[in-house]
Motif scaffolding. Structure first.
Motif, PDB file in Angstrom:
ATOM      1  N   GLY A  53       0.812  -1.198   0.000  1.00  0.00           N
ATOM      2  CA  GLY A  53       0.000   0.000   0.000  1.00  0.00           C
ATOM      3  C   GLY A  53       0.855   1.260   0.000  1.00  0.00           C
TER       4      GLY A  53
ATOM      5  N   LEU B 117      -0.557  -4.710  -4.679  1.00  0.00           N
ATOM      6  CA  LEU B 117      -0.549  -5.225  -3.325  1.00  0.00           C
ATOM      7  C   LEU B 117      -0.133  -6.689  -3.345  1.00  0.00           C
ATOM      8  CD1 LEU B 117      -3.911  -3.744  -1.980  1.00  0.00           C
ATOM      9  CD2 LEU B 117      -1.653  -2.671  -2.106  1.00  0.00           C
TER      10      LEU B 117
ATOM     11  N   TRP C  93      -9.350 -10.414  -1.605  1.00  0.00           N
ATOM     12  CA  TRP C  93      -9.052  -9.054  -1.159  1.00  0.00           C
ATOM     13  C   TRP C  93     -10.365  -8.339  -0.837  1.00  0.00           C
ATOM     14  CZ3 TRP C  93      -4.320  -7.142  -0.094  1.00  0.00           C
ATOM     15  CH2 TRP C  93      -3.210  -7.785  -0.639  1.00  0.00           C
TER      16      TRP C  93
ATOM     17  N   ARG D  13     -11.710  -4.396   0.985  1.00  0.00           N
ATOM     18  CA  ARG D  13     -11.258  -3.070   1.368  1.00  0.00           C
ATOM     19  C   ARG D  13     -12.299  -2.423   2.269  1.00  0.00           C
ATOM     20  NH1 ARG D  13     -11.739   0.322  -4.363  1.00  0.00           N
ATOM     21  NH2 ARG D  13     -14.028   0.568  -4.344  1.00  0.00           N
TER      22      ARG D  13
ATOM     23  N   ARG E 187     -16.851  -3.276   5.239  1.00  0.00           N
ATOM     24  CA  ARG E 187     -15.831  -3.955   4.467  1.00  0.00           C
ATOM     25  C   ARG E 187     -16.435  -4.447   3.151  1.00  0.00           C
ATOM     26  NH1 ARG E 187     -11.455  -7.277   7.811  1.00  0.00           N
ATOM     27  NH2 ARG E 187     -11.605  -5.243   8.839  1.00  0.00           N
TER      28      ARG E 187
ATOM     29  N   VAL F 275     -13.533  -7.250  -2.979  1.00  0.00           N
ATOM     30  CA  VAL F 275     -12.853  -6.769  -4.189  1.00  0.00           C
ATOM     31  C   VAL F 275     -12.718  -7.901  -5.210  1.00  0.00           C
ATOM     32  CG1 VAL F 275     -10.729  -5.804  -5.131  1.00  0.00           C
ATOM     33  CG2 VAL F 275     -11.594  -4.992  -2.907  1.00  0.00           C
TER      34      VAL F 275
ATOM     35  N   ASP G 124     -11.027   4.896  -4.288  1.00  0.00           N
ATOM     36  CA  ASP G 124     -10.378   3.617  -3.983  1.00  0.00           C
ATOM     37  C   ASP G 124      -9.598   3.690  -2.675  1.00  0.00           C
ATOM     38  OD1 ASP G 124      -9.653   3.322  -7.473  1.00  0.00           O
ATOM     39  OD2 ASP G 124     -11.204   2.251  -6.355  1.00  0.00           O
TER      40      ASP G 124
ATOM     41  N   TYR H 269      -6.821  -2.063   2.631  1.00  0.00           N
ATOM     42  CA  TYR H 269      -7.040  -3.271   1.853  1.00  0.00           C
ATOM     43  C   TYR H 269      -6.569  -4.470   2.676  1.00  0.00           C
ATOM     44  CZ  TYR H 269      -8.348  -0.650  -2.279  1.00  0.00           C
ATOM     45  OH  TYR H 269      -9.010   0.168  -3.172  1.00  0.00           O
ATOM     46  N   TYR H 270      -7.447  -5.454   2.772  1.00  0.00           N
ATOM     47  CA  TYR H 270      -7.171  -6.650   3.541  1.00  0.00           C
ATOM     48  C   TYR H 270      -7.151  -7.873   2.626  1.00  0.00           C
ATOM     49  CZ  TYR H 270      -8.634  -3.841   7.581  1.00  0.00           C
ATOM     50  OH  TYR H 270      -8.755  -2.876   8.546  1.00  0.00           O
ATOM     51  N   CYS H 271      -6.198  -8.767   2.875  1.00  0.00           N
ATOM     52  CA  CYS H 271      -6.279 -10.071   2.235  1.00  0.00           C
ATOM     53  C   CYS H 271      -6.826 -11.068   3.247  1.00  0.00           C
ATOM     54  CB  CYS H 271      -4.938 -10.517   1.681  1.00  0.00           C
ATOM     55  SG  CYS H 271      -3.631 -10.750   2.896  1.00  0.00           S
TER      56      CYS H 271
ATOM     57  N   GLY I 148      -3.970  -5.804   6.926  1.00  0.00           N
ATOM     58  CA  GLY I 148      -4.408  -4.663   6.134  1.00  0.00           C
ATOM     59  C   GLY I 148      -3.259  -3.766   5.721  1.00  0.00           C
TER      60      GLY I 148
END
Length: 123
Positions: A8, A19, A35, A37, A44, A47, A89, A93-95, A116
């Motif tokens: 990020g 990312l 993913w 966000r 949340r 994506v 945007d 951002y979380y995986c 994140g």
């Protein structure tokens, strides 16, 4: 399963970021990585997700065309390439990793989460 997100940063509108999400632990138990966000004051948002086995992908409709999810199985890493970024945007951002054997698009369908990474797009 442990997930470490990175990549990020601050980018101008129209720019790109990639990312990364490195997975470790018993990833053989994982069906897909995704993913999400989350922007301030918002829920949340899904994506994209990718099957760990065959690399099949699924995107939120609003993300198609600008975002691309991919994986490198040898590195146990999933990527999110983001192009033509817009101020909207901006988010953390979380995986996440899921053992669900379908297309998981809801946060509750994911079993493991990374910490994140902040993406900020300036206008």
């Amino acid at each position: 399963v442990q997930l470490q997100a990175s990549g990020g940063g601050l980018v101008q509108a129209g720019g790109s970021l990639r990312l990364s999400c490195a997975a470790s632990g018993p990833i053989f138990s994982i069906y897909a990585l995704g993913w999400f966000r989350q922007a301030p004051g918002k829920e949340r948002e899904f994506v994209a997700t990718i099957s760990w086995d065959d690399g099949a992908t699924y995107y939120a409709d609003s993300m198609k065309g600008r975002f691309t999810i991919s994986r490198d199985s040898a590195k146990n890493t999933v990527y999110l390439q983001m192009n033509s970024l817009k101020p909207e945007d901006t988010a953390i951002y979380y995986c996440a990793a899921s053992r669900f054997t379908g297309w998981a698009t809801m946060p509750y369908e994911y079993d493991y989460w990374g910490q994140g990474t902040q993406v900020t797009v300036s206008s």
